[in-house]
Design an enzyme around this catalytic site. Structure first.
Site, PDB file in Angstrom:
ATOM      1  N   ASP A 261       0.858  -1.178   0.000  1.00 17.13           N
ATOM      2  CA  ASP A 261       0.000   0.000   0.000  1.00 17.13           C
ATOM      3  C   ASP A 261       0.907   1.245   0.000  1.00 17.13           C
ATOM      4  OD1 ASP A 261      -2.124   1.741   0.013  1.00 17.13           O
ATOM      5  OD2 ASP A 261      -3.241   0.690   1.564  1.00 17.13           O
TER       6      ASP A 261
HETATM    7  C1  NOJ Z   1      -3.983   3.996   0.044  1.00 19.00           C
HETATM    8  C2  NOJ Z   1      -5.160   3.088   0.198  1.00 19.00           C
HETATM    9  O1  NOJ Z   1      -5.097   2.397   1.422  1.00 19.00           O
HETATM   10  C3  NOJ Z   1      -5.273   2.058  -0.920  1.00 19.00           C
HETATM   11  O2  NOJ Z   1      -6.494   1.389  -0.797  1.00 19.00           O
HETATM   12  C4  NOJ Z   1      -5.133   2.705  -2.261  1.00 19.00           C
HETATM   13  O3  NOJ Z   1      -5.251   1.731  -3.269  1.00 19.00           O
HETATM   14  C5  NOJ Z   1      -3.806   3.424  -2.339  1.00 19.00           C
HETATM   15  N1  NOJ Z   1      -3.749   4.442  -1.307  1.00 19.00           N
HETATM   16  C6  NOJ Z   1      -3.552   4.049  -3.710  1.00 19.00           C
HETATM   17  O4  NOJ Z   1      -4.405   5.105  -3.912  1.00 19.00           O
END
Ligand code: NOJ
Length: 716
Positions: A261
């Site tokens: 993430d």
């Molecule tokens: C953080 C989020 O937790 C995740 O779900 C997302 O895909 C990413 N950012 C990218 O935007």
């Protein structure tokens, strides 16, 4: 493309840069070669390798994607196209209801169609992969991200995960996108419902309730997987070898791309698990994490680790191979622009066909929580007051809105205008802001209510009060909305509350005093039209709650399939008797999982179980007759729950193991049957092996998880 040959031509540095993901805009907004400027300098990318980075995120529109890919390839030595990744969560430009809402339809075909629509709109705008579905089990309404999930039940989560992956990926055709299931694992169990907080649970709970939905997405073919921000058994997911290498890769056989993430690899330092970037890179590569999303530990430290003999180059090769394979599968080597087409984007985005699907999806997702005969409204009444802070706004499309727009979203007021020719008296009444105390609009709203035959009162959360980092410690409506509500109800008792929310709310007062509550969730681009379809009865509500609505926030986390205890509270009449209970609140929810009303009535009768003994390898059939005894055609989701009375570990009081959604005309009846096999009864016992254990079971069939009618049988 001969991927292995391509890999063999890359230098170690070039391979490492394939493992890095940066923001697409980095390439768009600086024309000089040294594009890593401003906040992006933190990447520490060697100028030489700027155009060897493997993937980008948060992209944009078709024209930009073409520019970025062209510029990248023109400057790149190896000419390996970028993959464009983005969060396409509940639609792209046309938004359908938030996922928690869509799951309330219990309609997997619909979920698949909606995902396919989103993929079509995204693919022509240049997106190759979506960071979806989010399949985290969500039992805590305080957590803002419950809106992206399909709720508190593992069985339903698996069904929705599978359908959504199929919808996005299809047969990997022109209008499909690759799917990245997330957030592995157990992100939904953040303590206190506070986003990014720590998670702690037994391996048994993890396997039994939290892991199956990721596995279902992978079995449905998800190309990629994102690790979670949280720790799993004390180790951050991005660097958790047991989780990613041993379980996901070796036990489940997943050979797709694993991505961290956002900055979560680097955050292993904040967790206090890694001392520096080098330790991050070491742990992440040993866990087989392929892509580091917008942090730079791999590019800074992997080479050094290889030179010191601590990491084998072959480990890096394996990651790069997986990324190159995905690029190949997406057809990027043949056509780096894939399906990107500004013309098709203009044609498909919010086209009538997509709007129609979004509208239908919103009608199927809405849950009628209460109705004392106010709804449906007749279109023949003379006047309707449309009141409330969420009545005349397009901001009901929901967070994680991708390219969705408020000015393309149908408000409730517009939806009612489109459906109704009588007099409409509109008043905002109050602000949707949680902080607002301004009562100045209430009197105008009261006047509107007084002079109308019925009132539609639109209350709820602001759409951006749920989603990532939108945890809440209070789950009720803001007091200003209650003030408005009380005055309106006094002015006109013929009032229906229409609720907009991304999570279960503690709406006790509404439940006790409102004549009708229709929960629209965050319904998407066609929310207002869908709302009008429902309030005028052109569509009969049929959604069922995917998360329990708590009685009070102090009950969270709250879910229907809780374990019995040594001191269960068997009745709400018991007070203070040294059983598991609160002294100031019931244990149970305000509205249970699976709950939802209709304008018609369904009568359940003739419950039957084909036998009371099940042989190993055998099958029993449980059935019930469902009759529409009301005046309207309607849909009903008939639910089957199982309870295993005694196990090698304790078992929940009931678990959803099947459902069927049927549609009946007034007076029509149908027998609905569910097969029960060993598979239906299997669980992870004390040995962590999933199997059915011999003994007594109860099977329940009913309208929601609070159903009580059961039959008993024995598995030999
Ligand atoms: C953080 C989020 O937790 C995740 O779900 C997302 O895909 C990413 N950012 C990218 O935007």
């Amino acid at each position: 493309m001969d991927i292995k040959k391509l890999l063999s031509k890359l230098t170690l540095e070039e391979k490492i840069y394939q493992l890095m993901q940066i923001r697409a805009y980095t390439y768009l907004y600086d024309s000089s070669l040294n594009i890593i400027t401003g906040p992006d300098t933190k990447y520490g990318i060697d100028e030489k390798y700027v155009y060897e980075v493997g993937t980008v995120l948060n992209c944009g529109v078709a024209e930009n994607m073409i520019k970025i890919q062209e510029k990248y390839l023109a400057n790149s030595k190896n000419k390996i196209p970028l993959i464009f990744m983005q969060d396409v969560i509940h639609g792209y430009r046309t938004l359908y209801p938030i996922n928690l809402g869509l799951a309330s339809s219990f309609d997997t075909d619909l979920a698949e169609k909606c995902a396919a629509m989103a993929a079509k709109e995204a693919s022509v705008d240049g997106i190759h992969l979506t960071f979806a579905p989010m399949v985290d089990l969500a039992r805590d309404a305080r957590w803002g991200r419950v809106m992206e999930s399909s709720g508190e039940d593992t069985y339903l989560n698996c069904k929705m995960a599978e359908a959504t992956v199929k919808g996005y990926q299809g047969d990997f055709g022109k209008y499909n996108v690759a799917s990245c299931v997330k957030h592995f694992a157990a992100y939904g169990a953040a303590e206190g419902g506070r986003d990014y907080n720590t998670v702690d649970m037994s391996e048994r709970t993890l396997r039994e309730y939290y892991l199956p939905s990721y596995k279902a997405a992978i079995d449905a073919g998800a190309s990629s997987l994102m690790t979670a921000f949280n720790v799993v058994d004390g180790i951050p997911a991005a660097g958790n070898k047991w989780l990613v290498k041993d379980l996901l890769r070796d036990e489940w056989g997943f050979n797709g791309v694993v991505i961290s993430d956002y900055a979560a690899a680097y955050e292993m330092i904040n967790h206090g698990f890694c001392e520096d970037e080098k330790e991050v890179a070491y742990n992440a590569i040993n866990a087989t994490l392929d892509i580091e999303m917008v942090s730079n530990c791999y590019v800074l430290k992997l080479k050094e680790l290889v030179e010191e003999g601590k990491v084998k180059e072959s480990q890096i090769d394996e990651c790069v191979l997986r990324i190159l394979e995905l690029k190949d599968k997406l057809g990027l080597f043949d056509n780096p622009h894939r399906s990107t087409s500004p013309e098709e984007a203009a044609k498909f985005h919010v086209c009538p066909e997509h709007r129609a699907l979004a509208r239908y999806a919103a009608t199927q997702s809405a849950v009628l929580l209460k109705n004392e005969g106010v709804l449906p409204l007749s279109k023949d009444i003379g006047s309707i007051a449309v009141i409330g802070p969420l009545a005349n706004t397009g901001e009901i499309f929901g967070n994680w809105f991708c390219n969705g727009r408020a000015d393309e979203t149908i408000s409730v007021l517009d939806g009612i205008k489109n459906a109704y020719t009588g007099v409409i008296n509109y008043a905002e009444g109050c602000s949707v802001s949680r902080e607002s105390t301004d009562e100045s609009g209430i009197s105008e709203a009261v006047e509107a209510a007084k002079k109308s035959d019925a009132v539609i009162l639109c209350l709820g959360e602001h759409q951006f009060d749920n989603g990532e980092c939108k945890s809440k410690a209070f789950l009720d409506l803001p007091e200003i909305q209650y003030k408005l509500y009380r005055e309106i109800l006094k002015a006109n008792p013929n009032t229906a509350v229409v609720l907009f929310t991304g999570r279960p709310l503690t709406i006790r007062e509404l439940k006790d005093t409102s004549p009708a509550i229709l929960n629209m969730w965050e319904p998407g681009t066609e929310g207002g039209n869908a709302c009008a379809d429902l309030i005028f009865g052109d569509v009969n509500p049929s959604g069922k709650l995917t998360m329990s609505f708590p009685y009070t926030v102090g009950q969270c986390p709250l879910y229907y399939n809780y374990y019995t205890t040594g001191r269960p509270k068997v009745s709400d009449d018991i007070k203070n008797a040294y059983v598991t209970s609160y002294i100031d609140s019931p244990n149970g929810p305000l509205y249970p999982f699976g709950y939802g009303l209709s304008y018609t009535e369904f009568e359940y009768s003739d419950f039957n179980l084909s036998g009371d003994v099940m042989e190993r390898g055998g099958k029993l059939t449980a059935s019930v007759k469902v009759k529409n005894v009301g005046k309207y055609k309607g849909k009903e989701t008939v639910q089957m729950y199982i309870r295993d009375l005694f196990g090698s570990t304790v078992r929940p009081i009931k678990e959803l193991r099947g459902y069927e959604k049927i549609e009946l005309m007034p007076g029509e009846e149908r027998v609905v049957s569910f097969d029960i096999t060993e598979d239906t009864l299997a669980f992870y016992g004390s040995d962590l092996v999933k199997k059915a254990e011999s003994g007594k079971f109860h099977v329940f069939i009913g309208k929601n998880s609070a159903c009580t009618h059961f039959a008993e049988f024995v598995l030999k």
